[in-house]
Enzyme design. Structure first.
Site, short mmCIF file in Angstrom:
data_model
loop_
_atom_site.label_atom_id
_atom_site.label_comp_id
_atom_site.label_asym_id
_atom_site.label_seq_id
_atom_site.Cartn_x
_atom_site.Cartn_y
_atom_site.Cartn_z
N ASP A 196 0.84 -1.21 0.00
CA ASP A 196 0.00 0.00 0.00
C ASP A 196 0.88 1.26 0.00
O ASP A 196 0.60 2.23 -0.70
CB ASP A 196 -0.92 -0.01 1.22
N HIS B 50 -4.86 -3.17 6.88
CA HIS B 50 -4.67 -3.44 5.45
C HIS B 50 -6.04 -3.85 4.90
O HIS B 50 -6.37 -5.03 4.79
CB HIS B 50 -3.65 -4.56 5.24
P1 NDP Z 1 -2.32 -15.54 -3.24
O1 NDP Z 1 -0.96 -16.10 -3.21
O2 NDP Z 1 -2.70 -14.68 -4.40
O3 NDP Z 1 -2.63 -14.71 -1.92
C1 NDP Z 1 -2.30 -15.23 -0.65
C2 NDP Z 1 -2.82 -14.31 0.42
O4 NDP Z 1 -2.19 -13.05 0.33
C3 NDP Z 1 -4.32 -14.03 0.31
O5 NDP Z 1 -4.86 -14.08 1.61
C4 NDP Z 1 -4.37 -12.63 -0.23
O6 NDP Z 1 -5.51 -11.93 0.22
C5 NDP Z 1 -3.17 -12.06 0.45
N1 NDP Z 1 -2.74 -10.75 -0.01
C6 NDP Z 1 -2.27 -9.80 0.81
N2 NDP Z 1 -1.98 -8.70 0.16
C7 NDP Z 1 -2.26 -8.92 -1.11
C8 NDP Z 1 -2.19 -8.14 -2.27
N3 NDP Z 1 -1.80 -6.91 -2.23
N4 NDP Z 1 -2.55 -8.68 -3.43
C9 NDP Z 1 -2.99 -9.94 -3.47
N5 NDP Z 1 -3.10 -10.73 -2.39
C10 NDP Z 1 -2.75 -10.22 -1.23
O7 NDP Z 1 -3.40 -16.69 -3.11
P2 NDP Z 1 -3.47 -18.11 -3.78
O8 NDP Z 1 -4.87 -18.56 -3.58
O9 NDP Z 1 -2.83 -18.11 -5.14
O10 NDP Z 1 -2.50 -18.97 -2.88
C11 NDP Z 1 -2.76 -19.24 -1.55
C12 NDP Z 1 -2.01 -20.50 -1.19
O11 NDP Z 1 -2.23 -20.72 0.18
C13 NDP Z 1 -2.51 -21.72 -1.96
O12 NDP Z 1 -1.40 -22.38 -2.51
C14 NDP Z 1 -3.19 -22.57 -0.88
O13 NDP Z 1 -2.99 -23.95 -1.07
C15 NDP Z 1 -2.53 -22.07 0.37
N6 NDP Z 1 -3.39 -22.12 1.53
C16 NDP Z 1 -2.80 -22.39 2.70
C17 NDP Z 1 -3.53 -22.48 3.85
C18 NDP Z 1 -2.84 -22.80 5.11
O14 NDP Z 1 -1.68 -22.45 5.26
N7 NDP Z 1 -3.49 -23.47 6.02
C19 NDP Z 1 -4.97 -22.29 3.85
C20 NDP Z 1 -5.50 -21.97 2.57
C21 NDP Z 1 -4.71 -21.87 1.46
P3 NDP Z 1 -6.86 -11.84 -0.62
O15 NDP Z 1 -7.47 -13.21 -0.60
O16 NDP Z 1 -7.64 -10.84 0.15
O17 NDP Z 1 -6.47 -11.38 -2.00
#
Ligand code: NDP
Length: 328
Positions: free
Chosen positions: A159, A187
């Site tokens: 941000d 955020h």
């Molecule tokens: P991303 O890698 O795109 O995003 C991950 C997280 O970062 C989301 O919560 C997202 O929020 C957040 N985020 C923070 N700032 C930003 C920003 N500026 N722009 C975009 N995102 C931001 O998500 P994916 O779905 O591609 O990947 C998530 C991974 O996490 C997957 O591989 C999944 O398997 C794993 N996962 C792990 C879990 C655990 O550890 N128990 C639980 C669930 C998933 P927002 O959603 O608001 O964009």
């Protein structure tokens, strides 16, 4: 060469993870003389994709990449971590209330906080990226018994970078000419990018950009809504810029801040600026030559800024209320 630093990353096979791991392994985060061990954490369904990412890391033959572990076991994943980058979290789905999202992720960050406390290195620092990141960090911090509160951070650097870029474009200067940009609060869409204290080439922004209507209106909403604008344009959420925000945050927390400047990161409030002690709120932070951070004192908040900060802090209070049963 220094001994390797161990970095644990959750959500390692996600979009941000994909953009982040290569930057860490290349030396962008800890510098060209610092080898790294990567401990990559994914949930079971993500493990196959993670193997593909590891094949690509192997194919880069990074000189600084010392070791890679891939696991869905939190104890193994956080073993010896000097840095824990908590990127994975459950995205908000249609029809889901914010309280539902807070609770689903709350369970995840409870377990991760405990596993960090039990397994990480004594000097562990934790940066939460997965949303809602401030409150997820609050939950992890409150469940990581024995890990000092000043080791927990939530990311608002993207941000800050967005705000600097918007101000620079409006003023017709380079990003590097913009300093003292602070994101206050959560955020989320209530975050406050504080143009009143920011500077362009050392001059107050309001003396360089005289269109106060733009500063108070379009500037703030552009920064607050930038994530949605990227989704609309790209068809996917920001990932490379978010990963860059992670790299910048860690670098800013591990290198001295330029004299007179500050950076934005959400930390555990000590009550400064009327922000309730114990909340994880974004504030102006500086780091000294010994690597210690503190909240920059004496930043003036005028009436406009005060109202914006208060609104964002109120949202953080409400989020805390929604997860109070998870705070141990
Ligand atoms: P991303 O890698 O795109 O995003 C991950 C997280 O970062 C989301 O919560 C997202 O929020 C957040 N985020 C923070 N700032 C930003 C920003 N500026 N722009 C975009 N995102 C931001 O998500 P994916 O779905 O591609 O990947 C998530 C991974 O996490 C997957 O591989 C999944 O398997 C794993 N996962 C792990 C879990 C655990 O550890 N128990 C639980 C669930 C998933 P927002 O959603 O608001 O964009």
């Amino acid at each position: 060469m220094n001994p390797p630093i161990t970095v644990s990353i959750t959500g390692a096979a996600g979009q941000i993870g994909y953009a982040l791991l290569f930057r860490i392994a290349s030396g962008a985060m800890f510098g060209p003389d610092q080898p790294v061990n990567l401990r990559l954490i994914e949930i079971e369904p993500g493990m196959k994709a993670l193997q593909g990412v590891i094949m690509e890391l192997d194919d880069c033959a990074f000189p600084l990449l010392n070791d890679i572990v891939a696991t869905s076991d939190l104890d193994e994943g956080f073993k010896g971590a000097n840095w824990a980058l908590l990127v994975g979290s459950v995205p908000r789905k249609a029809g889901m209330e914010r309280a539902d999202l807070l609770n689903i992720n709350g369970q995840i960050f409870t377990g991760q906080g405990k596993a960090i406390a039990a397994n990480a290195a004594d000097d562990v620092r934790v940066l939460v990226v997965g949303n809602p990141c401030n409150t997820n960090a609050l939950i992890a911090m409150n469940n990581a018994e024995g890990v000092p509160n000043d080791r927990f951070f939530a990311m608002t650097r993207l941000d800050e970078n967005r705000a600097k870029s918007q101000l620079a474009a409006k003023a017709g200067v380079h990003n590097r000419d913009v300093s003292n940009m602070c994101i206050w609060g959560n955020h989320s869409a209530t975050q406050y990018p504080d143009f009143t204290n920011a500077k362009i080439n050392g001059q107050p922004v309001s003396e360089v950009i005289t269109d106060s209507g733009w500063l108070q209106g379009e500037f703030i909403s552009t920064v607050q809504q930038r994530g949605a604008a990227i989704i609309a344009a790209r068809g996917a959420s920001s990932a490379a810029s978010a990963a860059n925000g992670v790299v910048d945050t860690v670098r800013s927390l591990t290198t001295p801040t330029a004299a007179g400047d500050w950076t934005s990161v959400a930390v555990c409030s000590d009550g400064s600026y009327g922000i309730d002690a114990g909340l994880i709120a974004s504030m102006p932070i500086r780091v000294d030559a010994e690597g210690r951070w503190d909240i920059v004192p004496g930043v003036e908040l005028d009436e406009f800024s005060r109202a914006k900060v208060d609104a964002s802090v109120q949202e953080l209070r409400d989020e805390r209320e929604a997860v109070v049963s998870l705070l141990g």
